[in-house]
Design a protein around this motif. Structure first.
Motif, PDB file in Angstrom:
ATOM      1  N   PRO A  41     -12.312 -22.057  -4.716  1.00 22.60           N
ATOM      2  CA  PRO A  41     -10.879 -22.162  -4.981  1.00 22.60           C
ATOM      3  C   PRO A  41     -10.150 -20.850  -4.684  1.00 22.60           C
ATOM      4  N   VAL A  42      -8.861 -20.972  -4.436  1.00 24.70           N
ATOM      5  CA  VAL A  42      -8.003 -19.779  -4.354  1.00 24.70           C
ATOM      6  C   VAL A  42      -7.329 -19.679  -5.720  1.00 24.70           C
ATOM      7  N   ILE A  43      -7.328 -18.479  -6.308  1.00 25.32           N
ATOM      8  CA  ILE A  43      -6.700 -18.290  -7.619  1.00 25.32           C
ATOM      9  C   ILE A  43      -5.254 -17.838  -7.393  1.00 25.32           C
ATOM     10  N   ILE A  44      -4.315 -18.536  -8.004  1.00 29.28           N
ATOM     11  CA  ILE A  44      -2.905 -18.152  -7.835  1.00 29.28           C
ATOM     12  C   ILE A  44      -2.245 -17.956  -9.196  1.00 29.28           C
ATOM     13  N   GLY A  45      -1.493 -16.877  -9.310  1.00 30.20           N
ATOM     14  CA  GLY A  45      -0.754 -16.615 -10.551  1.00 30.20           C
ATOM     15  C   GLY A  45       0.583 -15.978 -10.218  1.00 30.20           C
ATOM     16  N   TYR A  46       1.386 -15.771 -11.238  1.00 26.84           N
ATOM     17  CA  TYR A  46       2.720 -15.211 -10.980  1.00 26.84           C
ATOM     18  C   TYR A  46       3.260 -14.466 -12.197  1.00 26.84           C
ATOM     19  N   ASP A  47       4.266 -13.609 -11.925  1.00 26.65           N
ATOM     20  CA  ASP A  47       4.875 -12.831 -13.015  1.00 26.65           C
ATOM     21  C   ASP A  47       6.188 -13.477 -13.472  1.00 26.65           C
ATOM     22  N   ARG A  48       7.066 -12.688 -14.124  1.00 20.54           N
ATOM     23  CA  ARG A  48       8.289 -13.270 -14.686  1.00 20.54           C
ATOM     24  C   ARG A  48       9.522 -13.077 -13.805  1.00 20.54           C
ATOM     25  N   ARG A  49       9.328 -12.650 -12.573  1.00 28.43           N
ATOM     26  CA  ARG A  49      10.490 -12.414 -11.712  1.00 28.43           C
ATOM     27  C   ARG A  49      11.171 -13.721 -11.325  1.00 28.43           C
ATOM     28  N   PHE A  50      12.399 -13.546 -10.835  1.00 35.51           N
ATOM     29  CA  PHE A  50      13.177 -14.681 -10.354  1.00 35.51           C
ATOM     30  C   PHE A  50      12.412 -15.370  -9.224  1.00 35.51           C
ATOM     31  N   LEU A  51      12.189 -16.665  -9.341  1.00 38.50           N
ATOM     32  CA  LEU A  51      11.541 -17.521  -8.342  1.00 38.50           C
ATOM     33  C   LEU A  51      10.010 -17.409  -8.299  1.00 38.50           C
ATOM     34  N   SER A  52       9.411 -16.537  -9.111  1.00 35.73           N
ATOM     35  CA  SER A  52       7.957 -16.356  -9.010  1.00 35.73           C
ATOM     36  C   SER A  52       7.204 -17.662  -9.248  1.00 35.73           C
ATOM     37  N   ASP A  53       7.619 -18.422 -10.293  1.00 37.59           N
ATOM     38  CA  ASP A  53       6.893 -19.655 -10.617  1.00 37.59           C
ATOM     39  C   ASP A  53       7.013 -20.681  -9.483  1.00 37.59           C
ATOM     40  N   LEU A  54       8.210 -20.778  -8.941  1.00 34.65           N
ATOM     41  CA  LEU A  54       8.439 -21.727  -7.854  1.00 34.65           C
ATOM     42  C   LEU A  54       7.671 -21.296  -6.600  1.00 34.65           C
ATOM     43  N   ALA A  55       7.698 -20.000  -6.343  1.00 38.90           N
ATOM     44  CA  ALA A  55       6.999 -19.485  -5.162  1.00 38.90           C
ATOM     45  C   ALA A  55       5.502 -19.792  -5.246  1.00 38.90           C
ATOM     46  N   ALA A  56       4.944 -19.719  -6.459  1.00 39.78           N
ATOM     47  CA  ALA A  56       3.514 -20.021  -6.632  1.00 39.78           C
ATOM     48  C   ALA A  56       3.256 -21.486  -6.281  1.00 39.78           C
ATOM     49  N   GLN A  57       4.217 -22.352  -6.596  1.00 34.24           N
ATOM     50  CA  GLN A  57       4.066 -23.781  -6.248  1.00 34.24           C
ATOM     51  C   GLN A  57       4.146 -23.982  -4.733  1.00 34.24           C
ATOM     52  N   TRP A  58       5.106 -23.286  -4.092  1.00 32.21           N
ATOM     53  CA  TRP A  58       5.245 -23.435  -2.627  1.00 32.21           C
ATOM     54  C   TRP A  58       3.938 -23.023  -1.936  1.00 32.21           C
ATOM     55  N   ILE A  59       3.383 -21.898  -2.398  1.00 31.22           N
ATOM     56  CA  ILE A  59       2.144 -21.400  -1.783  1.00 31.22           C
ATOM     57  C   ILE A  59       1.005 -22.392  -2.040  1.00 31.22           C
ATOM     58  N   SER A  60       0.908 -22.871  -3.278  1.00 29.71           N
ATOM     59  CA  SER A  60      -0.170 -23.797  -3.651  1.00 29.71           C
ATOM     60  C   SER A  60      -0.112 -25.061  -2.800  1.00 29.71           C
ATOM     61  N   SER A  61       1.109 -25.544  -2.540  1.00 28.16           N
ATOM     62  CA  SER A  61       1.270 -26.786  -1.781  1.00 28.16           C
ATOM     63  C   SER A  61       0.719 -26.666  -0.362  1.00 28.16           C
ATOM     64  N   VAL A  62       0.828 -25.472   0.229  1.00 30.43           N
ATOM     65  CA  VAL A  62       0.296 -25.265   1.587  1.00 30.43           C
ATOM     66  C   VAL A  62      -1.238 -25.299   1.554  1.00 30.43           C
ATOM     67  N   PHE A  63      -1.829 -24.617   0.574  1.00 28.71           N
ATOM     68  CA  PHE A  63      -3.302 -24.640   0.475  1.00 28.71           C
ATOM     69  C   PHE A  63      -3.790 -26.071   0.257  1.00 28.71           C
ATOM     70  N   ALA A  64      -3.084 -26.793  -0.625  1.00 26.45           N
ATOM     71  CA  ALA A  64      -3.494 -28.170  -0.937  1.00 26.45           C
ATOM     72  C   ALA A  64      -3.454 -29.031   0.328  1.00 26.45           C
ATOM     73  N   ALA A  65      -2.414 -28.836   1.137  1.00 27.54           N
ATOM     74  CA  ALA A  65      -2.304 -29.619   2.378  1.00 27.54           C
ATOM     75  C   ALA A  65      -3.468 -29.331   3.324  1.00 27.54           C
ATOM     76  N   GLU A  66      -4.023 -28.139   3.210  1.00 22.87           N
ATOM     77  CA  GLU A  66      -5.171 -27.763   4.046  1.00 22.87           C
ATOM     78  C   GLU A  66      -6.489 -28.250   3.438  1.00 22.87           C
ATOM     79  N   GLY A  67      -6.392 -28.841   2.238  1.00 22.45           N
ATOM     80  CA  GLY A  67      -7.601 -29.332   1.567  1.00 22.45           C
ATOM     81  C   GLY A  67      -8.330 -28.231   0.794  1.00 22.45           C
ATOM     82  N   ILE A  68      -7.646 -27.101   0.584  1.00 19.86           N
ATOM     83  CA  ILE A  68      -8.263 -25.993  -0.177  1.00 19.86           C
ATOM     84  C   ILE A  68      -7.807 -26.089  -1.638  1.00 19.86           C
ATOM     85  N   THR A  69      -8.766 -26.048  -2.555  1.00 18.58           N
ATOM     86  CA  THR A  69      -8.423 -26.189  -3.970  1.00 18.58           C
ATOM     87  C   THR A  69      -7.755 -24.916  -4.489  1.00 18.58           C
TER      88      THR A  69
END
Ligand SMILES: O=P(O)(O)OC[C@H]1O[C@H](O)[C@H](O)[C@@H](O)[C@@H]1O
Length: 470
Positions: free
Chosen positions: A42-70
């Motif tokens: 798996p790729v481990i993804i986390g984020y801090d409290r900055r503006f958009l950090s939580d959403l950005a983590a989702q955008w990044i995760s969605s690309v890995f998921a599309a590639e079939g990477i957990t």
């Protein structure tokens, strides 16, 4: 443009910190994962409290998921060192933190970690940049976040307890318990509150916390511990009669420290204190790694201990590599990052805060007294630090002058050697030094000098400033 600097990719939100660029980074890393044959991890993804950090983590995760990477997503604001810890725990090949660390509020960014829980080397970040250059952004696919969650391609994880327990297992809890310390914690509106407060309270410290609400503007200050940004903490420590004030930067990988009398303890001194404590009190044997702009007091100590002090360019990835290579017991930088053998290879402000509390409890003296003892044994070291914000044109002018034409001021002191390892550094025969380098995280030029008196350090620094007409 996506350019990885001293500590990851950082950019102004909406300028280069964009969904498009984050997807490019995720796609590039996916390619590398397939090339390396580690797509089963798996790729481990986390984020801090900055503006958009939580959403950005989702955008990044969605690309890995599309590639079939957990993706194992730490779906709450987490200290960067906790994300690194999880990379180490799961023996993951890569991890990502969405953070711009201590930069101003208008920035966000991405830090990439590699196996063992450490910052990616330049080789890895160069490879990401090369992969990005080959990608056609129209061909990037993304999987809907909630669908990916349902499909198990994105899994929410919570390594908080494991991380806290791991730090507690490395700390002498009993020594701290006996002291009944009162500590004032300043997470600087960042992410260390839960972990550091829990650790200190487990050690039966009485902990109060300031600046802990979610404020993406960081209270209008830079989330980077310094005597200026911690002035409020310092006042409150004195007023409230606390034993210590502990701060961490925006993503909690750096530490800031205030003595009971309100004195800001410089990160150089924190390193000196901890190397002294680990070697002389805990009996650990081994060298120390520091960056090129960090105090040479560590060299003197290492020499006296019969150990070696290793110098590396600025950037914690260099500290991590050198520690791996030499088995040094501690490594750190004058900017406030440090780590200790046996923990993650990346810097950790939460662990540093706990270890400093242990040191304070064991030695049982005010920090300034311990520092006086150390300096009377190994000599006095005073640093003068100056940062200058500048335009790209001015930077290029100065780069030409310093690094191509190799012009330098006359300091009127005997020179031992000069180095162009990172910027331009002059080592004087009297043990002092000066370095002039461009920051890899902000548009600034930094001039740091260290001499045996503050006046001398300031004087030398001024000579360089005048030479560059700053
Ligand atoms: O002086 P700079 O290039 O801006 O770097 C200052 C600091 O920035 C980041 O926090 C890096 O992780 C550190 O390793 C570095 O010391």
């Amino acid at each position: 443009m996506i350019k990885f600097g001293t500590g990851g990719f950082r950019a102004i939100i909406g300028e280069d910190f964009t969904k498009e660029n984050l997807e490019l980074i995720a796609k590039a890393l996916s390619q590398m994962i397939f090339q390396d044959g580690v797509s089963d991890k798996p790729v481990i993804i986390g984020y801090d409290r900055r503006f958009l950090s939580d959403l950005a983590a989702q955008w990044i995760s969605s690309v890995f998921a599309a590639e079939g990477i957990t993706v194992h997503l730490i779906d709450f604001n987490a200290p960067t060192p906790m994300i690194m810890f999880q990379v180490k725990e799961e023996q993951a090949a890569y991890g990502i933190a969405v953070t711009a660390s201590h930069n101003p509020a208008e920035y966000n960014g991405v830090k990439v970690f590699t196996s063992g829980g450490r910052d990616a080397t330049e080789k890895v970040t160069d490879r990401i940049e090369n992969e990005i250059a080959k990608i056609n952004k129209n061909e990037i696919s993304r999987m809907d976040f909630s669908k990916a969650l349902k499909a198990g391609l994105i899994k929410r994880i919570n390594p908080q307890n494991a991380y806290i327990d791991s730090i507690l297992s490395l700390i002498n809890i009993e020594a701290i318990k006996d002291r009944g310390l009162r500590i004032l914690l300043d997470p600087m509106y960042g992410v260390s509150k839960t972990t550091l407060q829990t650790i200190l309270m487990t050690c039966r410290c009485d902990v109060e916390v300031i600046h802990d609400r979610h404020d993406t503007l960081f209270g209008g200050r830079l989330p980077s511990p310094s005597s200026d940004t911690l002035a409020h903490l310092s006042q409150l420590v004195v007023k409230g009669g606390y034993d210590l004030g502990i701060a961490t930067d925006g993503d909690a990988d750096r530490i800031g420290l205030i003595d009971a009398n309100g004195t800001f303890i410089h990160p150089n001194d924190i390193l000196v204190l901890l190397y002294y404590y680990l070697h002389e009190f805990k009996g650990w044997k081994g060298g120390v790694v520091r960056n090129i702009a960090t105090t040479h007091c560590l060299d003197k100590m290492a020499e006296a201990f019969g150990e070696t002090c290793y110098e590396v360019p600025v950037g914690f990835k260099h500290i991590s590599s050198k520690m791996e290579e030499t088995d040094a017991i501690i490594g750190g930088e004058s900017s406030g990052g440090l780590t200790v053998k046996g923990h993650i290879r990346g810097k950790d402000g939460v662990y540093a805060g706990a270890l400093l509390t242990e040191m304070y409890s064991v030695i049982g003296k005010p920090l300034s007294e311990i520092l006086n003892d150390i300096h009377s044994k190994y000599g006095n070291f005073f640093m003068s630090e100056a940062d200058f914000r500048m335009t790209q044109e001015r930077k290029e002018e100065l780069q030409k002058l310093l690094f191509e034409e190799k012009n330098a001021p006359d300091f009127g002191l005997e020179i031992e050697k000069v180095s162009y390892l990172d910027g331009f550094k002059v080592y004087f025969k009297n043990g002092g030094w000066i370095i002039c380098r461009f920051s890899g995280t902000e548009p600034v030029l930094r001039i740091f000098s260290e001499m045996s008196t503050q006046e001398e350090a300031d004087r030398i620094n001024k000579i360089f400033q005048d030479f560059l007409h700053l």
